[in-house]
Every structure is written in structure tokens, then in C-alpha cells.
Design an enzyme around this catalytic site. Structure first.
Site, PDB file in Angstrom:
ATOM      1  N   GLY B 233     -18.016 -37.109   9.980  1.00 16.81           N
ATOM      2  CA  GLY B 233     -18.506 -36.142   9.007  1.00 16.81           C
ATOM      3  C   GLY B 233     -18.032 -36.561   7.632  1.00 16.81           C
ATOM      4  O   GLY B 233     -17.000 -37.226   7.514  1.00 16.81           O
ATOM      5  N   GLY B 234     -18.791 -36.207   6.589  1.00 20.05           N
ATOM      6  CA  GLY B 234     -18.409 -36.539   5.221  1.00 20.05           C
ATOM      7  C   GLY B 234     -18.073 -38.007   5.068  1.00 20.05           C
ATOM      8  O   GLY B 234     -18.879 -38.873   5.412  1.00 20.05           O
ATOM      9  N   ASP B 235     -16.852 -38.297   4.613  1.00 21.62           N
ATOM     10  CA  ASP B 235     -16.447 -39.698   4.447  1.00 21.62           C
ATOM     11  C   ASP B 235     -15.374 -40.062   5.472  1.00 21.62           C
ATOM     12  O   ASP B 235     -14.520 -40.889   5.225  1.00 21.62           O
ATOM     13  CB  ASP B 235     -15.952 -39.936   3.015  1.00 21.62           C
ATOM     14  CG  ASP B 235     -14.786 -39.023   2.644  1.00 21.62           C
ATOM     15  OD1 ASP B 235     -14.425 -38.152   3.480  1.00 21.62           O
ATOM     16  OD2 ASP B 235     -14.222 -39.174   1.542  1.00 21.62           O
ATOM     17  N   GLU B 236     -15.439 -39.395   6.653  1.00 26.69           N
ATOM     18  CA  GLU B 236     -14.451 -39.660   7.707  1.00 26.69           C
ATOM     19  C   GLU B 236     -15.099 -40.446   8.848  1.00 26.69           C
ATOM     20  O   GLU B 236     -16.143 -40.065   9.347  1.00 26.69           O
ATOM     21  CB  GLU B 236     -13.911 -38.337   8.275  1.00 26.69           C
ATOM     22  CG  GLU B 236     -13.154 -37.503   7.269  1.00 26.69           C
ATOM     23  CD  GLU B 236     -12.895 -36.101   7.789  1.00 26.69           C
ATOM     24  OE1 GLU B 236     -12.801 -35.938   9.033  1.00 26.69           O
ATOM     25  OE2 GLU B 236     -12.835 -35.183   6.962  1.00 26.69           O
TER      26      GLU B 236
END
Lengths: 194, 319
Positions: B233-236
Site C-alpha cells: 500500500g502507498g509507498d510500502e
């Protein structure tokens, strides 16, 4: 065959005989799914399969079942909109009969890919008519007998109807109008909100 | 004459030269059953909206043959369209009216029937179409709702992150769970991008998306086919390395990933620059750790890296 036609058969079986019977019909017909979508197009063969399956599951002759389907289409509360659309055809039963010729065109105005059986009404005498019905589905004439009988009641007319058989894919129905204003009939409110 | 007009235009009026109504067509009579229009002035019963210039009966013939927009003066103030023409009787004017687009409401309001319209009038066909189209629209709307439901369900069941083409969180959890259950040892590496938010904020989401896609490609190139990389998710991101228990191996993979993704990423005429922090944890063969514990330990290691500054790697002491 248009999804609306197939969906009508599904609603007829479901409303009259219940969900389980319909599920049984769909299984027996082996169409690979259990719900018709009214706005999609299906193979003609699937319609015939489902009708034959319904006849077997409900243990009723196919043509008798198709006549009941016609009655259902114009009398059940769930299909009230269809009865109303047909009532737009005319103020009297005879006017309604005369509007049947243009029924497929009317249907196409509403749903452009909906193909109804080709219908042709012939006046043989003031109270004697014949309706020819050409459809890829055998027995479509029996559906119209159910529709006509119920619509006659709706208009308050007394009629006798006979299926005169079929030849080269065209089924013929004989319509004798005995009394045109036999009863009050059902009220038709032009501006009713559904 | 009025007999003919009653049939072919049942919504007509006949006016005399003083502008008084002398005859009312049957359908118009029906919409005001209680008021007697005969003998009243036309402009007393109707408000002429367009053309507006008329104020007295003498001027009525100025608007002959023009399209009229009017409405009834008393309630309900039904809107009407009309046309006025000189009648065959000297000094008489004939006004023919129609409901125009307000016909659907008018039919309801006044309880009109088929016979209230001339047989050639297309009103009945129009009402038919309004109903038929509404019914067809309703059927289509239901189909759309069902399709939308099916689409959402399919998305929920999906295992792929649509932006990067990597596995998604759901898929990663599933694969890791299978590794845990089978009792095989593996390494879990969590990677958070640094400065990603700055790229998104200053260069826009399109640039951000491009960075995520480029970074994903870098990770895929640095791992073996048996490893699994996912965007959580996101920048993970997270990578699962089956059978890896050597910190040196993991360190060198992590370093290669960081140095590759620290290279400038070009997007249109802009240059994006990001970095990453890594936290890893080993799950030894037949360990009793759960996926939740492993993620927590990897998280602790990841935060330790972040505290040390960018481009750092930390291993969780727990296994």
C-alpha cells in the site's frame, strides 16, 4: 433471444412456482448460469432449452405453460408496466388488436435490439380476426393466446381464441369477438405513476 | 366548423373581435370543468409569456401565425404552447393550444385519456415512449448496479496491485501464511520509500505513479523467481525470500535495491529522486512465529533504520 424475453420466463417461473423450481429449471436446461440479465442478448437455443426444462420440472405441457406465461405477463403485479404499455395501443379491444401489427416497432422504439415476433392481424369480419405470429421460438403463438385472453378481460371484452396450428414457422390464432363491452374491464389511467 | 375543430384540434378556442372567448374545444373544457370561459376575455384567462408585447384585444392579430408561449392565469398554471390564426368567420380568431413538454404532468393533473387527444396527435405515442424508456432504463440501471457489484467483488478478490502489477497485500499475506504453515524458513524484508511524498506533492500523482512503477521494476530485477515482492500500500513494499537465513545475502540484495532506486528517475522533463529504508526479519524453520509477529518485528527494524537516516538496513534480533 433478448434477455427481456428470457428474464420474463424466469420471473414467470419464480413468481408462480418459486425460486427453487426456477433453480431446478436452470440446472436441467444446463445453460451454465441461473439468472438471465434483461439487458443482454442470449442464444435462441437457450430460450427453447429453458422452456423445455420448465415443462419437465413443472410437469406441464410446454404450450400450456407458454399460454400461462402470456397471462402472467399482462396480469401479474410485477409486470404491470407491460400491461400499461399494451393498453397504450388503443381505447377499445378492437383498437388494441389493430395496434398489434406495430407492436414490434413500438418495442424497438423502447429497446432498439428487442426483436418481438412478427405479428399480422387480419380482419375477416367485424368480429372475426386472425393473428399470425412468426417467431424463432416454437409456441410463441400460445404466449399470445394468453396475452390476448387476459387483455380482452382487461378491456372488458368477451372473446374466444383458438390456436390454428403452425406452418413454416408461422403460427395462426383465430380471434372471435363475442361482446366488445361485456364487463367494465380494468381501469387504465394514462398518467398513472408506476 | 367548430365540430370539425373539436375533432382535429380538441384544444382550440374561438375568439371574437373584442378578444372574448366564444367557443372552447372539448379537451380545454375538461381542464377547467368548473370555470366558464365562454364570454371571458382571452387575456383574462391566459397569460401571454411570449411574445409579451400584447396588452389588449386589438393587438391580438399582430401575433397571428407566431408561436405563442402562455400559461393559465389561475392555478394550476399549466404551461401551454399555441398558435393564433384568423378564422374563416370574419373577425374571429382561432387559437390552437398544446401542452408541449409539460404534457406528462398535464395528463396526470387533469386525468386526460386517449380520447382527449386527436387521433393524429402523437401525445399518446410520446407517453408510451416515456413509460417504455423509463422501464428500459430501469432494467439497464439494475444491470449496471449488478455489474458494478460484480466488479467490486472481483477487485476485492484480486491478488494484483493494478498500478505496479506486483502482488498486493492480500496475495502477500496468503503466500506468507502458506510458508509459515509449511514450516519452511524464510526472510521477510519490508521496504519503505523515502521522499516519495515530496515527489507526489511537488511533481504530481502521475510522477508518483511512475516512481512506484520504476521502483517495482527494480525490485523484480533484484530478486529470484521464487521470491515474492508485493506492494502493501502507498509507498510500502515487502519481499519474501523462501529459504534465506543469511543476513549477508539479504544485506547485499537490500543494498543493490537501495542504490538502484536512488538513481534519478526521469518522468517527462522532470527528475524524481527517492530513497528507501529497510527492516528485515528471519523466520527460522519450524518457528512458531505468526505472520502478525513477523510483520511487527520487521516494522520495529524498519523504524530503527528510518531513525538512522535514509538508505539504512536493520535486522530484527528476533527470529
Amino acid at each position: 433471444m433478448h434477455g427481456l424475453t428470457n428474464r420474463a420466463i424466469q420471473c414467470f417461473v419464480t413468481d408462480r412456482y418459486g425460486l427453487e423450481k426456477w433453480a431446478e429449471c436452470a440446472r436441467l436446461a444446463d445453460i451454465g448460469f441461473s439468472d438471465f440479465e434483461s439487458m443482454l442478448i442470449y442464444e435462441d437455443g437457450q430460450t427453447t432449452q429453458i422452456l423445455e426444462a420448465a415443462s419437465a420440472v413443472l410437469n406441464r405441457p410446454k404450450f400450456e405453460l407458454m399460454e400461462d406465461l402470456g397471462t402472467y405477463l399482462v396480469s401479474h403485479p410485477n409486470t404491470e408496466s407491460l400491461r400499461r404499455l399494451l393498453r397504450f395501443g388503443g381505447v377499445t379491444f378492437v383498437e388494441f388488436l389493430h395496434s398489434l401489427d406495430e407492436l414490434p416497432d413500438r418495442a424497438r422504439l423502447a429497446v432498439s435490439d428487442l426483436e418481438l415476433p412478427e405479428l399480422e392481424l387480419r380482419d375477416q369480419a367485424a368480429t372475426q380476426f386472425s393473428l399470425s405470429c412468426k417467431s424463432p421460438i416454437s409456441g410463441a403463438g400460445h404466449v399470445f393466446i394468453g396475452i390476448l385472453r387476459t387483455m380482452a378481460d382487461d378491456y372488458g371484452a368477451l372473446v374466444t381464441l383458438y390456436h390454428l396450428g403452425s406452418s413454416q414457422g408461422v403460427e395462426t390464432i383465430s380471434i372471435s369477438l363475442i361482446v366488445s363491452e361485456y364487463s367494465e374491464g380494468r381501469h387504465f389511467d394514462l398518467g398513472a405513476r408506476l | 366548423m367548430t365540430d370539425i375543430l373539436n375533432v382535429i384540434c380538441p384544444m382550440h378556442l374561438v375568439l371574437n373581435k373584442t378578444g372574448h372567448i366564444v367557443h372552447v374545444g372539448p379537451t380545454l373544457e375538461k381542464i377547467r370543468a368548473k370555470s366558464k370561459w365562454v364570454g371571458k376575455r382571452f387575456l383574462e384567462v391566459f397569460v401571454l409569456k411570449r411574445p409579451r408585447s400584447i396588452s389588449c384585444a386589438k393587438e391580438l392579430h399582430y401575433i397571428a401565425f407566431a408561436k405563442l408561449h402562455l400559461n393559465l392565469r389561475d392555478t394550476p398554471r399549466t404551461k401551454l404552447k399555441g398558435v393564433l390564426v384568423p378564422g374563416p368567420v370574419a373577425d374571429h380568431l382561432i387559437v390552437n393550444l398544446s401542452f408541449g413538454i409539460s404534457v406528462v404532468d398535464a395528463v396526470r393533473e387533469y386525468g386526460l385519456t386517449n380520447t382527449d387527444f386527436a387521433p393524429t396527435d402523437l401525445t399518446i405515442e410520446m407517453l408510451y415512449l416515456v413509460e417504455a424508456k423509463s422501464a428500459a432504463m430501469e432494467a439497464s440501471r439494475k444491470l449496471n448496479l449488478r455489474l458494478q457489484g460484480a466488479m467490486i467483488a472481483a477487485e476485492e478478490q484480486a491478488f494484483t496491485d493494478t498500478l505496479t502489477g506486483l502482488k498486493n497485500r492480500r496475495a502477500f499475506d496468503y503466500i506468507m501464511e502458506r510458508q509459515i504453515v509449511s514450516g519452511h524458513g524464510f526472510a521477510l524484508m519490508q521496504i519503505d520509500l523515502a521522499f516519495f511524498k515530496a515527489v507526489n506533492d511537488s511533481l504530481g500523482h502521475a510522477a508518483g505513479d511512475h516512481v512506484l512503477q520504476t521502483v517495482s521494476q527494480i525490485m523484480i530485477e533484484e530478486i529470484r523467481e521464487t521470491d515474492t515482492v508485493a506492494r502493501l500500500g502507498g509507498d510500502e513494499f515487502a519481499i519474501l525470500f523462501p529459504g534465506v537465513s543469511d543476513a549477508a545475502v539479504l544485506t547485499s540484495i537490500g543494498q543493490r535495491i537501495i542504490s538502484e532506486l536512488e538513481m534519478p528517475i526521469h518522468f517527462q522533463d522532470k527528475v524524481c529522486q527517492v530513497s528507501a529504508s529497510i527492516g528485515s526479519v528471519f523466520n527460522l524453520m519450524d518457528s512458531s512465529s505468526t505472520a502478525k509477529q513477523l510483520f511487527e518485528n520487521a516494522d520495529i527494524a524498519l523504524y530503527a533504520s528510518k531513525r538512522m537516516g535514509r538508505a539504512q538496513q536493520t535486522f530484527s534480533p528476533k527470529t
